[in-house]
Design an enzyme around this catalytic site. Structure first.
Site, PDB file in Angstrom:
ATOM      1  N   LYS A   1      -3.263  -8.302  10.271  1.00  0.00           N
ATOM      2  CA  LYS A   1      -4.460  -7.895  10.721  1.00  0.00           C
ATOM      3  C   LYS A   1      -5.472  -7.429   9.249  1.00  0.00           C
ATOM      4  O   LYS A   1      -6.772  -7.443   9.525  1.00  0.00           O
ATOM      5  CB  LYS A   1      -4.534  -6.611  11.776  1.00  0.00           C
ATOM      6  CG  LYS A   1      -4.079  -5.456  11.360  1.00  0.00           C
ATOM      7  CD  LYS A   1      -4.492  -4.523  12.619  1.00  0.00           C
ATOM      8  CE  LYS A   1      -3.748  -3.022  12.145  1.00  0.00           C
ATOM      9  NZ  LYS A   1      -4.407  -2.391  11.045  1.00  0.00           N
ATOM     10  N   ASP A   2      -4.813  -7.012   8.364  1.00  0.00           N
ATOM     11  CA  ASP A   2      -5.557  -6.689   7.156  1.00  0.00           C
ATOM     12  C   ASP A   2      -5.948  -7.742   6.244  1.00  0.00           C
ATOM     13  O   ASP A   2      -6.622  -7.671   5.223  1.00  0.00           O
ATOM     14  CB  ASP A   2      -4.810  -5.460   6.520  1.00  0.00           C
ATOM     15  CG  ASP A   2      -4.774  -4.201   7.324  1.00  0.00           C
ATOM     16  OD1 ASP A   2      -5.596  -3.996   8.034  1.00  0.00           O
ATOM     17  OD2 ASP A   2      -3.858  -3.324   6.806  1.00  0.00           O
TER      18      ASP A   2
ATOM     19  N   SER B   1       0.430   4.105   1.788  1.00  0.00           N
ATOM     20  CA  SER B   1       0.368   4.920   2.775  1.00  0.00           C
ATOM     21  C   SER B   1       1.522   5.031   3.631  1.00  0.00           C
ATOM     22  O   SER B   1       2.513   4.230   3.322  1.00  0.00           O
ATOM     23  CB  SER B   1      -0.879   4.386   3.791  1.00  0.00           C
ATOM     24  OG  SER B   1       0.007   3.281   4.538  1.00  0.00           O
TER      25      SER B   1
ATOM     26  N   ARG C   1     -11.983   7.540   9.713  1.00  0.00           N
ATOM     27  CA  ARG C   1     -11.104   6.723   8.924  1.00  0.00           C
ATOM     28  C   ARG C   1      -9.973   7.446   8.136  1.00  0.00           C
ATOM     29  O   ARG C   1      -9.768   8.553   8.259  1.00  0.00           O
ATOM     30  CB  ARG C   1     -11.950   5.906   7.725  1.00  0.00           C
ATOM     31  CG  ARG C   1     -12.556   4.604   8.371  1.00  0.00           C
ATOM     32  CD  ARG C   1     -12.801   3.544   7.334  1.00  0.00           C
ATOM     33  NE  ARG C   1     -11.753   3.521   6.612  1.00  0.00           N
ATOM     34  CZ  ARG C   1     -11.752   3.297   5.238  1.00  0.00           C
ATOM     35  NH1 ARG C   1     -13.004   3.188   4.673  1.00  0.00           N
ATOM     36  NH2 ARG C   1     -10.705   2.964   4.540  1.00  0.00           N
ATOM     37  N   GLY C   2      -8.860   6.630   7.397  1.00  0.00           N
ATOM     38  CA  GLY C   2      -8.007   7.191   6.852  1.00  0.00           C
ATOM     39  C   GLY C   2      -6.591   6.708   7.333  1.00  0.00           C
ATOM     40  O   GLY C   2      -6.876   6.061   8.532  1.00  0.00           O
ATOM     41  N   ASN C   3      -5.470   6.972   7.109  1.00  0.00           N
ATOM     42  CA  ASN C   3      -4.116   6.685   7.661  1.00  0.00           C
ATOM     43  C   ASN C   3      -4.044   7.280   8.932  1.00  0.00           C
ATOM     44  O   ASN C   3      -4.724   8.171   9.271  1.00  0.00           O
ATOM     45  CB  ASN C   3      -2.840   6.536   6.745  1.00  0.00           C
ATOM     46  CG  ASN C   3      -2.637   7.985   6.264  1.00  0.00           C
ATOM     47  OD1 ASN C   3      -2.788   8.911   7.119  1.00  0.00           O
ATOM     48  ND2 ASN C   3      -2.607   8.079   5.048  1.00  0.00           N
TER      49      ASN C   3
ATOM     50  N   SER D   1     -13.168   1.258  14.077  1.00  0.00           N
ATOM     51  CA  SER D   1     -13.039  -0.413  14.380  1.00  0.00           C
ATOM     52  C   SER D   1     -14.386  -0.898  15.083  1.00  0.00           C
ATOM     53  O   SER D   1     -14.610  -0.212  16.279  1.00  0.00           O
ATOM     54  CB  SER D   1     -11.734  -0.389  15.127  1.00  0.00           C
ATOM     55  OG  SER D   1     -11.887  -1.825  15.960  1.00  0.00           O
TER      56      SER D   1
ATOM     57  N   THR E   1     -12.773   6.407  16.094  1.00  0.00           N
ATOM     58  CA  THR E   1     -12.321   4.905  15.521  1.00  0.00           C
ATOM     59  C   THR E   1     -13.433   4.267  14.669  1.00  0.00           C
ATOM     60  O   THR E   1     -14.682   4.788  14.779  1.00  0.00           O
ATOM     61  CB  THR E   1     -12.244   4.075  17.037  1.00  0.00           C
ATOM     62  OG1 THR E   1     -11.748   2.650  16.367  1.00  0.00           O
ATOM     63  CG2 THR E   1     -13.435   3.957  17.400  1.00  0.00           C
TER      64      THR E   1
ATOM     65  N   ARG F   1     -14.245  -3.589  16.640  1.00  0.00           N
ATOM     66  CA  ARG F   1     -13.774  -4.306  17.693  1.00  0.00           C
ATOM     67  C   ARG F   1     -13.664  -3.079  19.025  1.00  0.00           C
ATOM     68  O   ARG F   1     -13.852  -3.403  20.018  1.00  0.00           O
ATOM     69  CB  ARG F   1     -12.440  -4.882  17.394  1.00  0.00           C
ATOM     70  CG  ARG F   1     -11.518  -5.392  18.441  1.00  0.00           C
ATOM     71  CD  ARG F   1     -10.032  -5.608  18.016  1.00  0.00           C
ATOM     72  NE  ARG F   1      -9.481  -4.607  17.471  1.00  0.00           N
ATOM     73  CZ  ARG F   1      -8.636  -3.583  18.392  1.00  0.00           C
ATOM     74  NH1 ARG F   1      -8.561  -3.701  19.604  1.00  0.00           N
ATOM     75  NH2 ARG F   1      -8.103  -2.672  17.769  1.00  0.00           N
ATOM     76  N   ARG F   2     -12.986  -2.179  18.548  1.00  0.00           N
ATOM     77  CA  ARG F   2     -12.704  -0.938  19.705  1.00  0.00           C
ATOM     78  C   ARG F   2     -14.014  -0.545  19.990  1.00  0.00           C
ATOM     79  O   ARG F   2     -14.391  -0.156  21.428  1.00  0.00           O
ATOM     80  CB  ARG F   2     -12.003   0.079  19.133  1.00  0.00           C
ATOM     81  CG  ARG F   2     -10.493  -0.133  18.785  1.00  0.00           C
ATOM     82  CD  ARG F   2      -9.683   0.886  18.325  1.00  0.00           C
ATOM     83  NE  ARG F   2      -8.342   0.573  17.915  1.00  0.00           N
ATOM     84  CZ  ARG F   2      -7.599   0.996  16.926  1.00  0.00           C
ATOM     85  NH1 ARG F   2      -8.388   1.455  15.840  1.00  0.00           N
ATOM     86  NH2 ARG F   2      -6.368   0.606  16.840  1.00  0.00           N
TER      87      ARG F   2
ATOM     88  N   CYS G   1     -15.576  -8.542   8.324  1.00  0.00           N
ATOM     89  CA  CYS G   1     -14.842  -7.295   8.820  1.00  0.00           C
ATOM     90  C   CYS G   1     -15.975  -6.270   9.900  1.00  0.00           C
ATOM     91  O   CYS G   1     -15.416  -5.512  10.353  1.00  0.00           O
ATOM     92  CB  CYS G   1     -14.573  -6.344   7.787  1.00  0.00           C
ATOM     93  SG  CYS G   1     -15.789  -5.556   7.021  1.00  0.00           S
TER      94      CYS G   1
ATOM     95  N   ARG H   1       0.943  -1.385  -0.034  1.00  0.00           N
ATOM     96  CA  ARG H   1      -0.088  -0.123   0.289  1.00  0.00           C
ATOM     97  C   ARG H   1       0.995   1.361   0.040  1.00  0.00           C
ATOM     98  O   ARG H   1       1.891   1.348   0.291  1.00  0.00           O
ATOM     99  CB  ARG H   1      -0.946   0.078   1.243  1.00  0.00           C
ATOM    100  CG  ARG H   1      -2.047  -0.831   1.345  1.00  0.00           C
ATOM    101  CD  ARG H   1      -2.519  -1.209   2.656  1.00  0.00           C
ATOM    102  NE  ARG H   1      -3.191   0.136   3.108  1.00  0.00           N
ATOM    103  CZ  ARG H   1      -3.505  -0.013   4.325  1.00  0.00           C
ATOM    104  NH1 ARG H   1      -3.761  -1.094   5.165  1.00  0.00           N
ATOM    105  NH2 ARG H   1      -4.612   1.140   4.801  1.00  0.00           N
TER     106      ARG H   1
ATOM    107  N   ARG I   1      -5.956  10.819  10.473  1.00  0.00           N
ATOM    108  CA  ARG I   1      -6.690  10.632  11.816  1.00  0.00           C
ATOM    109  C   ARG I   1      -6.216  11.754  12.601  1.00  0.00           C
ATOM    110  O   ARG I   1      -7.111  12.382  13.456  1.00  0.00           O
ATOM    111  CB  ARG I   1      -6.608   9.342  12.211  1.00  0.00           C
ATOM    112  CG  ARG I   1      -7.360   8.189  11.323  1.00  0.00           C
ATOM    113  CD  ARG I   1      -7.456   6.856  12.179  1.00  0.00           C
ATOM    114  NE  ARG I   1      -7.781   5.825  10.939  1.00  0.00           N
ATOM    115  CZ  ARG I   1      -8.286   4.626  11.437  1.00  0.00           C
ATOM    116  NH1 ARG I   1      -8.424   4.376  12.480  1.00  0.00           N
ATOM    117  NH2 ARG I   1      -8.331   3.694  10.584  1.00  0.00           N
TER     118      ARG I   1
END
Length: 310
Positions: free
Chosen positions: A82-83, A13, A150-152, A130, A128, A132-133, A243, A11, A156
């Site tokens: 994780k991706d 980023s 979102r975003g790198n 996520s 966030t 999960r979070r 996801c 990627r 953020r």
């Protein structure tokens, strides 16, 4: 691939490119005569700022990278584990060549006022995207509000500065990789914020037939990271999580070589939390991953995951 040049795809980023530099540095130490060049690609996940499930979820960050590998435009891909989706196999014709030594698996809180998570007042907006979070915060700190950001990581941090959120949760290892550990207010223990499957591990992926390349880069692999990642990915594979599933967990190799896996499945509102924690001793990591998944399935994880839209 020629023996003296390895083309590495990733990627584009800043964090992904920093990860590639780690791989290049480790390769240079291991094989000083080998040259490397970087092939950056812009992925669907980086272009799309909406909900990831609308662009086939996690695969959004790996699809274009995999395509470059399979088309022969590059020889080696660097991914955050994780991706990489675990509910389906790797693209046919590709294989993991190595899992690098694991970085910090924990989440970090960034609060401009320097407050810790337990000190944040009611209504504080935590940035966030996520699930999960968000699910874990809903369970442990229901008075806090999650807002999608979102975003790198750099992007953020800009959104935080612009007031789109009052605080952020980001991966500690990611902030380390982009040289911004200075912004961290508090590092959360895995007991407070259980990490995503594959947290902190970089995977090297190549074409199955490139045995020379596989041999060349396998020396970068870390045995503990390999065992932990194998257990975690098998766990996620058996659960068939997607996801939008709030699933968290981490395996750990102890000093004596024993392997354990702790995992959780949540409802998005955090009201239901399923837990499992098992030890494998020195046994097969994939069997441990399967066993922990079955333990959660016995507790109703299938119904819970299937009840979440994706």
């Amino acid at each position: 691939m020629s023996a003296d040049l390895i083309r590495i795809v990733s990627r584009d980023s800043p964090m992904a490119l920093a990860q590639v530099e780690r791989v290049r540095a480790e390769l240079a130490t291991l094989h000083p005569d080998t040259r490397t060049e970087v092939v950056p690609v812009r992925t669907t996940g980086d272009k799309w700022m909406g909900d990831l499930s609308a662009v086939e979820g996690k695969g959004a960050f790996t699809k274009e990278v995999d395509a470059a590998l399979l088309a022969g435009e590059a020889d080696l891909a660097v991914h955050c584990v994780k991706d990489i989706p675990a509910d389906r196999p790797l693209p046919v014709g590709t294989a993991f060549a190595a899992f690098l030594r694991r970085d910090d698996i924990r989440d970090a809180l960034i609060h401009p006022g320097g407050l810790c998570l337990d000190e944040l007042p009611a209504g504080t907006r935590i940035g966030t995207s996520s699930v999960r979070r968000a699910a874990q915060l809903a369970a442990s700190h229901p008075h806090l509000l999650c807002v999608p950001v979102r975003g790198n990581a750099n992007r953020r941090l800009e959104k935080l500065a612009a007031g789109e959120a009052d605080a952020l949760l980001l991966a500690a290892s990611g902030l380390e990789r982009i040289g911004r550990p200075d912004v961290i207010t508090e590092i959360l223990s895995p007991e407070v914020m259980c990490p995503p499957i594959g947290a902190g591990v970089l995977a090297l992926q190549c074409r199955e037939g490139d045995t020379g390349l596989i041999d060349a880069v396998s020396g970068l692999g870390d045995p503990a990271a390999h065992r932990e990642t194998t257990a975690e990915r098998m766990f996620l594979h058996v659960l068939q999580g997607h996801c939008n599933s709030p699933i968290a967990g981490y395996a750990q190799v102890e000093r004596n070589g024993d392997l354990s896996l702790r995992a959780k499945v949540f409802t998005p509102d955090g009201k239901t939390v399923l837990n499992a924690h098992e030890w494998a001793g020195a046994l097969d990591p994939a069997t441990l991953g399967t066993s922990v998944a079955v333990s959660l399935l016995r507790q109703g994880a299938r119904e819970l995951i299937d009840g979440i839209a994706h």
